[in-house]
Design an enzyme around this catalytic site. Structure first.
Site, PDB file in Angstrom:
ATOM      1  NE  ARG A  19      -0.999   2.507   2.902  1.00 15.68           N
ATOM      2  CZ  ARG A  19      -0.475   3.776   3.264  1.00 15.68           C
ATOM      3  NH1 ARG A  19      -0.455   4.688   2.347  1.00 15.68           N
ATOM      4  NH2 ARG A  19       0.028   3.763   4.278  1.00 15.68           N
ATOM      5  CG  ASP A  20       3.164   4.431   3.032  1.00 14.44           C
ATOM      6  OD1 ASP A  20       3.185   5.420   2.035  1.00 14.44           O
ATOM      7  OD2 ASP A  20       3.416   4.557   4.137  1.00 14.44           O
ATOM      8  CG  HIS A 211       4.057   4.992   9.328  1.00 17.35           C
ATOM      9  ND1 HIS A 211       3.492   3.888   8.440  1.00 17.35           N
ATOM     10  CD2 HIS A 211       4.579   5.656   8.077  1.00 17.35           C
ATOM     11  CE1 HIS A 211       3.298   4.173   7.280  1.00 17.35           C
ATOM     12  NE2 HIS A 211       3.961   5.450   7.075  1.00 17.35           N
ATOM     13  CG  HIS A 213       7.832   7.701   5.107  1.00 12.75           C
ATOM     14  ND1 HIS A 213       7.480   7.538   3.728  1.00 12.75           N
ATOM     15  CD2 HIS A 213       6.701   7.381   5.835  1.00 12.75           C
ATOM     16  CE1 HIS A 213       6.130   6.906   3.814  1.00 12.75           C
ATOM     17  NE2 HIS A 213       5.799   7.050   4.970  1.00 12.75           N
ATOM     18  CB  CYS A 244       3.475  10.775   1.124  1.00 11.67           C
ATOM     19  SG  CYS A 244       1.894  11.320   1.192  1.00 11.67           S
ATOM     20  CG  ASN A 253       6.812   3.267   4.380  1.00 11.38           C
ATOM     21  OD1 ASN A 253       6.210   3.105   3.499  1.00 11.38           O
ATOM     22  ND2 ASN A 253       6.257   3.857   5.646  1.00 11.38           N
TER      23      ASN A 253
HETATM   24  P1  HMG Z   1     -12.916  14.476  -1.549  1.00 12.92           P
HETATM   25  O1  HMG Z   1     -12.960  14.912  -2.991  1.00 12.92           O
HETATM   26  O2  HMG Z   1     -12.850  15.553  -0.456  1.00 12.92           O
HETATM   27  O3  HMG Z   1     -14.255  13.595  -1.296  1.00 12.92           O
HETATM   28  O4  HMG Z   1     -11.908  13.526  -1.138  1.00 12.92           O
HETATM   29  P2  HMG Z   1     -15.827  13.864  -1.710  1.00 12.92           P
HETATM   30  O5  HMG Z   1     -16.513  13.055  -0.737  1.00 12.92           O
HETATM   31  O6  HMG Z   1     -15.992  15.152  -2.135  1.00 12.92           O
HETATM   32  O7  HMG Z   1     -15.774  12.774  -3.159  1.00 12.92           O
HETATM   33  C1  HMG Z   1     -15.244  13.198  -4.383  1.00 12.92           C
HETATM   34  C2  HMG Z   1     -15.161  12.089  -5.355  1.00 12.92           C
HETATM   35  O8  HMG Z   1     -14.350  11.119  -4.779  1.00 12.92           O
HETATM   36  C3  HMG Z   1     -16.673  11.485  -5.667  1.00 12.92           C
HETATM   37  O9  HMG Z   1     -16.608  10.967  -7.079  1.00 12.92           O
HETATM   38  C4  HMG Z   1     -16.530  10.288  -4.619  1.00 12.92           C
HETATM   39  O10 HMG Z   1     -17.465   9.216  -4.968  1.00 12.92           O
HETATM   40  C5  HMG Z   1     -15.158   9.791  -4.538  1.00 12.92           C
HETATM   41  P3  HMG Z   1     -16.929  11.570  -8.140  1.00 12.92           P
HETATM   42  O11 HMG Z   1     -18.537  11.962  -7.642  1.00 12.92           O
HETATM   43  O12 HMG Z   1     -16.279  13.072  -8.126  1.00 12.92           O
HETATM   44  O13 HMG Z   1     -17.041  10.760  -9.312  1.00 12.92           O
HETATM   45  N1  HMG Z   1     -14.777   8.808  -3.319  1.00 12.92           N
HETATM   46  C6  HMG Z   1     -14.260   7.999  -3.370  1.00 12.92           C
HETATM   47  N2  HMG Z   1     -13.959   6.976  -4.299  1.00 12.92           N
HETATM   48  C7  HMG Z   1     -13.647   5.930  -3.986  1.00 12.92           C
HETATM   49  N3  HMG Z   1     -13.190   5.461  -2.481  1.00 12.92           N
HETATM   50  C8  HMG Z   1     -13.434   6.551  -1.645  1.00 12.92           C
HETATM   51  C9  HMG Z   1     -14.012   7.651  -1.943  1.00 12.92           C
HETATM   52  N4  HMG Z   1     -14.492   8.756  -1.102  1.00 12.92           N
HETATM   53  C10 HMG Z   1     -14.753   9.648  -2.112  1.00 12.92           C
HETATM   54  N5  HMG Z   1     -13.113   6.264  -0.262  1.00 12.92           N
HETATM   55  C11 HMG Z   1     -10.836  11.509  -0.010  1.00 12.92           C
HETATM   56  C12 HMG Z   1     -11.763  12.710   0.082  1.00 12.92           C
HETATM   57  C13 HMG Z   1     -10.536  11.307   1.410  1.00 12.92           C
HETATM   58  C14 HMG Z   1     -11.767  10.422  -0.634  1.00 12.92           C
HETATM   59  C15 HMG Z   1      -9.780  11.789  -0.994  1.00 12.92           C
HETATM   60  O14 HMG Z   1      -9.016  13.069  -0.469  1.00 12.92           O
HETATM   61  C16 HMG Z   1      -8.649  10.666  -0.970  1.00 12.92           C
HETATM   62  O15 HMG Z   1      -8.975   9.811  -1.569  1.00 12.92           O
HETATM   63  N6  HMG Z   1      -7.474  10.790  -0.468  1.00 12.92           N
HETATM   64  C17 HMG Z   1      -6.542   9.988  -0.371  1.00 12.92           C
HETATM   65  C18 HMG Z   1      -5.434  10.205   0.060  1.00 12.92           C
HETATM   66  C19 HMG Z   1      -4.400   9.231   0.343  1.00 12.92           C
HETATM   67  O16 HMG Z   1      -4.757   7.874   0.022  1.00 12.92           O
HETATM   68  N7  HMG Z   1      -3.142   9.410   0.665  1.00 12.92           N
HETATM   69  C20 HMG Z   1      -2.306   8.442   0.735  1.00 12.92           C
HETATM   70  C21 HMG Z   1      -2.488   7.302   2.013  1.00 12.92           C
HETATM   71  S1  HMG Z   1      -2.171   8.304   3.663  1.00 12.92           S
HETATM   72  C22 HMG Z   1      -0.517   7.842   3.691  1.00 12.92           C
HETATM   73  O17 HMG Z   1       0.244   7.479   3.047  1.00 12.92           O
HETATM   74  C23 HMG Z   1       0.027   8.325   5.034  1.00 12.92           C
HETATM   75  C24 HMG Z   1       0.367   6.847   5.847  1.00 12.92           C
HETATM   76  O18 HMG Z   1       1.145   6.312   5.271  1.00 12.92           O
HETATM   77  C25 HMG Z   1       1.058   7.473   7.025  1.00 12.92           C
HETATM   78  C26 HMG Z   1       2.236   8.474   6.935  1.00 12.92           C
HETATM   79  O19 HMG Z   1       3.338   8.234   6.322  1.00 12.92           O
HETATM   80  O20 HMG Z   1       2.126   9.810   7.337  1.00 12.92           O
HETATM   81  C27 HMG Z   1      -0.760   6.407   6.256  1.00 12.92           C
HETATM   82 MG    MG Z   2       3.294   6.334   4.936  1.00 13.76          MG
END
Ligand code: HMG
Ligand code: MG
Length: 313
Positions: A19-20, A211, A213, A244, A253
């Site tokens: 995933r990450d 966690h 990086h 990220c 990571n």
């Molecule tokens: P948004 O645009 O604010 O959401 O995104 P919305 O509710 O307004 O929806 C907009 C569109 O997204 C709609 O589709 C929804 O259906 C769709 P449209 O009508 O435009 O076609 N949608 C989704 N589709 C699939 N699955 C969903 C979903 N939710 C809405 N769950 C949202 C908000 C959170 C969805 C968006 O910002 C997003 O997906 N962000 C992902 C960010 C991400 O994955 N980042 C990487 C992971 S975090 C990370 O790596 C950190 C970590 O490793 C720890 C660290 O290192 O810090 C964990």
């Molecule tokens: Mg991470």
């Protein structure tokens, strides 16, 4: 050699590579390759694997095959497969795939919260609350990730109190475990210690993980510091995959191979077979055509006479 009394005897390493690690790859990685990677990780003894995320494919296109990956894995008894679910839409898509654990991901920095999940910290907690309730009602464990726990690409240093605040908010909505994340790898041991202690004010030691990086090469030092606090769960990504999408310049990571080498060298058990882990990392690096980011893997592959390119991906 046995572990010193002050260090844990067993450490759980969570491989977040599928995933990450892969989420930031520009070229689509076929679901079959992700599935094979997961199979190799479990064969190497990993008992916790962060498998995929149910997020918007517009935001993170590489995770658009979450359903296919979850459907394709051959599950091993005793392995916990976790998935990221930022909102109810994510949970509803994930639930039928039967994850063992879900991850809601917030941040200790307001700016990063906005960039990563398009809402404030307070709004994120409101969005997570029904997800946490639904998952717990379904008997699925809930972990919360706290990004940017020591530093933020937009705000700079982050105060430990900000980590404590988010940990408490997560605790209040029923999140069972928190992962304190140095998203951009800027932390050094004493800063990481302070962030961990802030989380430990709200969670027991067994429900706080690290966690890290490895952008600035500090991750192993930070893990050693955490071990001395008694923390015994760490995320890592095989061959150091990753970065990220919302933290420019952040590398992957810390490599799982490097963490396992450190732990075994300290006499700490992990249940992981380092040679098989190196094979898993070599497999995915060959598949995506990038140099292996684990120093331990590069050293061990060189010893085996396998040609490896120097440098990180
Ligand atoms: P948004 O645009 O604010 O959401 O995104 P919305 O509710 O307004 O929806 C907009 C569109 O997204 C709609 O589709 C929804 O259906 C769709 P449209 O009508 O435009 O076609 N949608 C989704 N589709 C699939 N699955 C969903 C979903 N939710 C809405 N769950 C949202 C908000 C959170 C969805 C968006 O910002 C997003 O997906 N962000 C992902 C960010 C991400 O994955 N980042 C990487 C992971 S975090 C990370 O790596 C950190 C970590 O490793 C720890 C660290 O290192 O810090 C964990
Ligand atoms: Mg991470």
């Amino acid at each position: 050699m046995t572990a010193s009394m002050s260090l844990p005897e067993f450490v759980t390493v969570v491989d977040v590579g599928p995933r990450d690690g892969l989420q930031n790859e520009k070229e689509p990685v076929p679901a079959a390759v992700k599935i094979e990677l997961i199979h190799r990780l479990q064969a190497a003894g990993l008992r916790e694997i962060e498998t995929t995320s149910f997020v918007s494919p517009k935001w993170v296109p590489q995770m658009a095959d979450a359903l296919e990956v979850m459907a394709g894995i051959r599950r091993h008894a005793g392995v916990r497969y976790s998935v990221l679910t930022p909102n109810m839409k994510g949970w509803e898509a994930a639930q039928p795939t039967k994850p063992d654990e879900i991850v809601v991901f917030g941040a200790a920095s307001e700016s990063f919260s906005q960039k990563n999940i398009n809402c404030s910290i307070a709004e994120s907690i409101e969005r997570f609350a029904p997800v946490v309730a639904a998952a717990r009602a379904a008997g699925v464990k809930v972990r919360g990730a706290i990004s940017c726990s020591v530093g933020c690409p937009y705000e700079g240093d982050i105060a430990p109190a900000a980590v404590g605040r988010v940990a408490k908010l997560m605790k209040d909505i029923g999140v069972q475990h928190v992962g304190v994340a140095d998203t951009i790898g800027v932390g050094t041991p004493l800063k990481v210690r302070a962030a961990m202690l802030a989380a430990l004010e709200h969670y027991p030691i067994s429900e706080v993980s690290g966690h890290f990086h490895d952008t600035y090469g500090q991750a192993l030092g930070n893990i050693f510091e955490c071990l001395q606090l008694g923390i015994h769960t760490f995320d890592a990504s095989v061959s150091g995959l990753g970065g990220c999408p919302y933290a420019k310049g952040a590398t992957g990571n810390v490599a799982t191979e490097d963490v396992v080498y450190l732990l075994h060298g300290l006499g700490i058990r992990t249940g992981i077979d380092l040679d098989k882990l190196v094979d898993a990392g070599h497999y995915i690096r060959q598949a995506i055509g990038k140099a292996n980011g684990s120093r331990v893997a590069r050293a061990l592959l060189a010893k085996r006479g396998v040609a490896v390119e120097a440098g990180c991906a």
